[in-house]
Design a protein around this motif. Structure first.
Motif, short mmCIF file in Angstrom:
data_model
loop_
_atom_site.label_atom_id
_atom_site.label_comp_id
_atom_site.label_asym_id
_atom_site.label_seq_id
_atom_site.Cartn_x
_atom_site.Cartn_y
_atom_site.Cartn_z
N ILE A 1 24.48 37.47 -0.79
CA ILE A 1 23.34 37.09 0.03
C ILE A 1 23.24 38.03 1.22
O ILE A 1 24.23 38.31 1.89
CB ILE A 1 23.51 35.63 0.52
CG1 ILE A 1 23.66 34.67 -0.67
CG2 ILE A 1 22.35 35.20 1.42
CD1 ILE A 1 22.49 34.66 -1.61
N GLU A 2 22.04 38.50 1.50
CA GLU A 2 21.87 39.51 2.56
C GLU A 2 22.31 39.01 3.93
O GLU A 2 22.70 39.80 4.78
CB GLU A 2 20.40 39.98 2.61
CG GLU A 2 19.98 40.82 1.42
CD GLU A 2 20.68 42.17 1.35
OE1 GLU A 2 21.17 42.65 2.39
OE2 GLU A 2 20.77 42.74 0.25
N ASP A 3 22.25 37.70 4.16
CA ASP A 3 22.62 37.18 5.48
C ASP A 3 24.05 37.52 5.87
O ASP A 3 24.37 37.62 7.06
CB ASP A 3 22.44 35.65 5.51
CG ASP A 3 20.98 35.24 5.55
OD1 ASP A 3 20.13 36.12 5.75
OD2 ASP A 3 20.70 34.04 5.38
N SER A 4 24.93 37.70 4.90
CA SER A 4 26.33 37.98 5.21
C SER A 4 26.52 39.41 5.71
O SER A 4 27.50 39.71 6.39
CB SER A 4 27.21 37.76 3.98
OG SER A 4 27.02 38.80 3.03
N GLY A 5 25.61 40.29 5.34
CA GLY A 5 25.70 41.70 5.74
C GLY A 5 26.61 42.54 4.87
O GLY A 5 26.70 43.76 5.06
N MET A 6 27.30 41.93 3.90
CA MET A 6 28.25 42.69 3.09
C MET A 6 27.56 43.64 2.11
O MET A 6 28.09 44.69 1.76
CB MET A 6 29.18 41.74 2.33
CG MET A 6 30.04 40.89 3.25
SD MET A 6 31.03 41.86 4.43
CE MET A 6 32.22 42.59 3.32
N SER A 7 26.38 43.26 1.68
CA SER A 7 25.67 44.13 0.74
C SER A 7 25.32 45.47 1.35
O SER A 7 25.28 46.49 0.68
CB SER A 7 24.42 43.40 0.25
OG SER A 7 23.28 44.18 0.31
N GLN A 8 25.09 45.49 2.67
CA GLN A 8 24.73 46.77 3.30
C GLN A 8 25.87 47.77 3.23
O GLN A 8 25.64 48.97 3.03
CB GLN A 8 24.32 46.57 4.76
CG GLN A 8 23.82 47.88 5.40
CD GLN A 8 23.47 47.77 6.86
OE1 GLN A 8 23.44 46.67 7.43
NE2 GLN A 8 23.18 48.90 7.48
N PHE A 9 27.11 47.31 3.38
CA PHE A 9 28.24 48.23 3.28
C PHE A 9 28.28 48.87 1.89
O PHE A 9 28.54 50.07 1.76
CB PHE A 9 29.55 47.51 3.55
CG PHE A 9 29.67 46.96 4.94
CD1 PHE A 9 29.50 47.78 6.05
CD2 PHE A 9 29.95 45.62 5.16
CE1 PHE A 9 29.61 47.28 7.34
CE2 PHE A 9 30.06 45.11 6.45
CZ PHE A 9 29.89 45.94 7.54
N VAL A 10 28.02 48.06 0.86
CA VAL A 10 28.02 48.58 -0.51
C VAL A 10 26.89 49.58 -0.68
O VAL A 10 27.07 50.69 -1.21
CB VAL A 10 27.88 47.43 -1.52
CG1 VAL A 10 27.77 47.97 -2.95
CG2 VAL A 10 29.06 46.46 -1.40
N ARG A 11 25.69 49.20 -0.24
CA ARG A 11 24.52 50.08 -0.44
C ARG A 11 24.63 51.37 0.36
O ARG A 11 24.26 52.45 -0.11
CB ARG A 11 23.25 49.32 -0.07
CG ARG A 11 22.90 48.21 -1.05
CD ARG A 11 21.60 47.52 -0.74
NE ARG A 11 21.69 46.60 0.38
CZ ARG A 11 21.22 46.85 1.60
NH1 ARG A 11 20.62 48.00 1.86
NH2 ARG A 11 21.33 45.95 2.56
N ASP A 12 25.16 51.27 1.59
CA ASP A 12 25.30 52.48 2.40
C ASP A 12 26.39 53.40 1.86
O ASP A 12 26.26 54.63 1.90
CB ASP A 12 25.61 52.11 3.85
CG ASP A 12 24.40 51.56 4.60
OD1 ASP A 12 23.29 51.53 4.01
OD2 ASP A 12 24.55 51.16 5.77
N ALA A 13 27.48 52.81 1.35
CA ALA A 13 28.57 53.63 0.81
C ALA A 13 28.17 54.36 -0.46
O ALA A 13 28.70 55.43 -0.77
CB ALA A 13 29.80 52.76 0.55
N ARG A 14 27.21 53.81 -1.19
CA ARG A 14 26.87 54.37 -2.51
C ARG A 14 26.40 55.83 -2.43
O ARG A 14 26.73 56.65 -3.30
CB ARG A 14 25.77 53.51 -3.16
CG ARG A 14 25.33 53.97 -4.53
CD ARG A 14 26.46 53.85 -5.55
NE ARG A 14 26.04 54.31 -6.86
CZ ARG A 14 26.21 55.56 -7.30
NH1 ARG A 14 26.78 56.46 -6.53
NH2 ARG A 14 25.81 55.90 -8.50
#
Length: 592
Positions: A416-429
């Motif tokens: 879920i985007e609210d946690s902010g964890m997806s951004q780390f994955v997407r930015d690292a890609r």
């Protein structure tokens, strides 16, 4: 919103307990006393945590906007960039002759980790500028350096690199952008470049593009490529910004991640450019920027893993789910925290052991660059050239993997985007892709770097491991937990190299089919060496009775985990390499 805290103690451990930076005989290293580096890192950490980390989510959600030909950055970026400039952070390791502070690359890299972990998209604006600065500094004339560098060091003007075109990425010999000579010695540059990070924005007064282009009548292919300085706005003899220069943004790319950075399609329409370096030698100048950028991207991969890990640890300690199989550990609550469960511990230990090993590897790489550039050490230059594709490829592959594992700790909440964890994955890609995709890094490693200087750098690496093991084999605890696993990994790496020597000439596909596995095998061996050296350093620190004993004990336990649970992957990679080309190349193209 995720939080970020600068890992100052761990960086200090690498700089001073492991590398003993201030004692090294490298010009400028005598300034790197522990108190000094701690003060720099603490101050950088405050900016990272309090100024740019809160903008990470803002940049991700708002992105950049193209309005009337100008890119507008996300809310707060411009003010934060001004704080970075005013604090001198953009000039930390730049030449004092042009307004820099003259610090070694190793300190600039350590500080860069903090900024990238806090906000990768934001930090790229100054990072790209630093790369362009380095290329001009290394290859520009005195007049060019005097004209362009002072305001690039201060980031009053920012910089970019323009390589890729719609029809050519890695194969730059196919480029169509042309540069036509003019009577005054300048060139008219015409063409289109894509995927240009920080290509345009509203945070500086000018953008200085370094553009690869072909001069008509030059050699075909990559041998005919030259490099040009092409400013967004022309600059007069007094250094004042003037008229527009035929440089425009075609569009902003919509990307998976790093939304806060303006990734542009750049159009050059008879733009005035100035040759940087020699005609038809553009790749030589560009690789000054590329090699620095590849170390920077390796750092980005590790930094995103660090930021994601920090938040996963907080969540694992706070989130109550289930009971420990060995008995209740939170009797006053309805469940135990996630961190009591072995599989969560495995997940977090994978992350922690990679990150700390990768940090040591990254800072060692920066140390080798300093030895090469500041001391003229040819052996260090050969070694860091060999290790650059390993740093870039392995640290970004594993960095992404670790962000995914951090996300996994959150379960469904991590998705879920609210946690902010997806951004780390997407930015690292993106780190696996830009500045040379990781498959290309592997091909470069096996196809070029192993044989460089007649194999002298790789043989030097093996000798380094052999000497370290021999010097410390009398330490039984170190031998069992660190030296024996390192020796096994080194043998696997040597066996892989021998396979390439025996089969590469007669069947090149046999070597290239194993190149990606070799890059990872080499990466594990490098982290194994780092952990063995850190194990020795931690043991010596404990024996001295000085410092935080718990920190060193934790370091040893983390290192033992990597050597026992991660380093044996070298055997898997060797088995894949020794299977040769047949499993990879057996299917005809039409069968896919």
């Amino acid at each position: 919103m995720p939080s970020y805290t600068a890992p100052v103690n761990d960086i200090q451990f690498v700089l001073h307990t492991l590398l003993k930076a201030s004692a090294q005989d490298i010009p400028g290293y005598d300034e790197l006393e522990a108190d000094f580096t701690a003060a720099v890192l603490e101050e950088a950490g405050k900016i990272a945590s309090n100024v740019i980390a809160p903008l990470n989510e803002v940049g991700d959600k708002e992105g950049c906007v193209l309005e009337n030909g100008v890119v507008r950055t996300p809310t707060g970026f411009k003010d934060a960039f001004e704080q970075m400039k005013e604090g001198g952070w953009t000039a930390l390791d730049c030449d004092p002759d042009y307004g820099g502070q003259g610090m070694p690359v190793i300190l600039g890299t350590a500080v860069g980790e903090l900024f990238s972990a806090a906000n990768q998209a934001f930090t790229m604006y100054q990072g790209l500028t630093h790369g362009a600065y380095s290329a001009i500094h290394a290859h520009g004339t005195d007049a060019q350096k005097a004209k362009w560098l002072p305001k690039m060091v201060s980031c009053e003007w920012t910089g970019t690199m323009n390589l890729t075109e719609p029809h050519c990425g890695t194969d730059l010999g196919l480029m169509r952008t042309k540069a036509v000579p003019q009577e005054d010695g300048s060139f008219k540059v015409t063409g289109q470049k894509i995927f240009i990070s920080a290509g345009d924005h509203d945070m500086s007064d000018n953008v200085i593009h370094l553009v690869l282009a072909k001069i008509p009548g030059g050699p075909d292919g990559i041998k005919g490529v030259s490099l040009f300085i092409v400013p967004k706005y022309l600059v007069d003899e007094d250094g004042k910004v003037g008229a527009s220069n035929g440089v425009s943004v075609g569009k902003l790319e919509e990307k998976m991640g790093i939304h806060g950075n303006s990734t542009c399609v750049m159009n050059f329409d008879d733009a005035t450019g100035y040759l940087l370096g020699q005609e038809h030698k553009g790749m030589r100048a560009m690789f000054t920027m590329m090699n620095e950028a590849r170390l920077g991207v390796a750092m980005q991969g590790m930094a995103q893993a660090e930021a994601a890990y920090q938040n996963a640890v907080i969540y694992a300690k706070d989130r109550l789910q289930g009971r420990a199989v060995t008995g209740t550990e939170n009797p006053d609550g309805p469940a135990d925290p996630l961190i009591v469960h072995p599989d969560i511990r495995r997940n977090l230990m994978d992350q922690k052991s990679f990150i700390e090993g990768a940090r040591a590897f990254m800072l060692w790489g920066a140390n080798l660059l300093d030895k090469s550039h500041r001391s003229g050490d040819a052996q260090a230059e050969g070694l860091v050239s060999l290790l650059t594709p390993v740093l870039k490829g392995f640290l970004t592959d594993k960095g992404l993997e670790m962000t995914v594992q951090a996300q996994q700790v959150y379960g469904g909440h991590g998705y879920i985007e609210d946690s902010g964890m997806s951004q780390f994955v997407r930015d690292a890609r993106i780190t696996q892709i830009y500045e040379g995709a990781n498959g290309v890094q592997a091909l470069d490693l096996v196809g070029r770097k192993l044989a460089a200087e007649g194999g002298k750098p790789i043989m030097g690496f093996f000798e380094m491991i052999k000497s370290f093991i021999k010097e410390n084999e009398g330490d039984e605890a170190l031998k069992k937990d660190f030296l024996d696993p390192l020796k096994a990994a080194s043998k696997d790496l040597q066996a892989a190299g021998m396979f390439f020597m025996q089969n590469g000439m007669t069947n090149p596909n046999a070597a290239l089919s194993g190149s990606y596995d070799f890059m990872h095998l080499f990466g594990h061996a490098c982290l194994g060496l780092m952990w063995a050296q850190m194990g020795l350093a931690a043991n010596e620190a404990l024996a001295s009775g000085i410092g935080d004993a718990r920190f060193y004990e934790t370091k040893l336990a983390t290192g033992c985990y990597y050597m026992a649970r991660q380093l044996p992957a070298t055997a898997l990679h060797l088995a894949r390499i020794q299977s040769g080309a047949e499993p990879v190349m057996s299917l005809p193209a039409e069968a896919f």
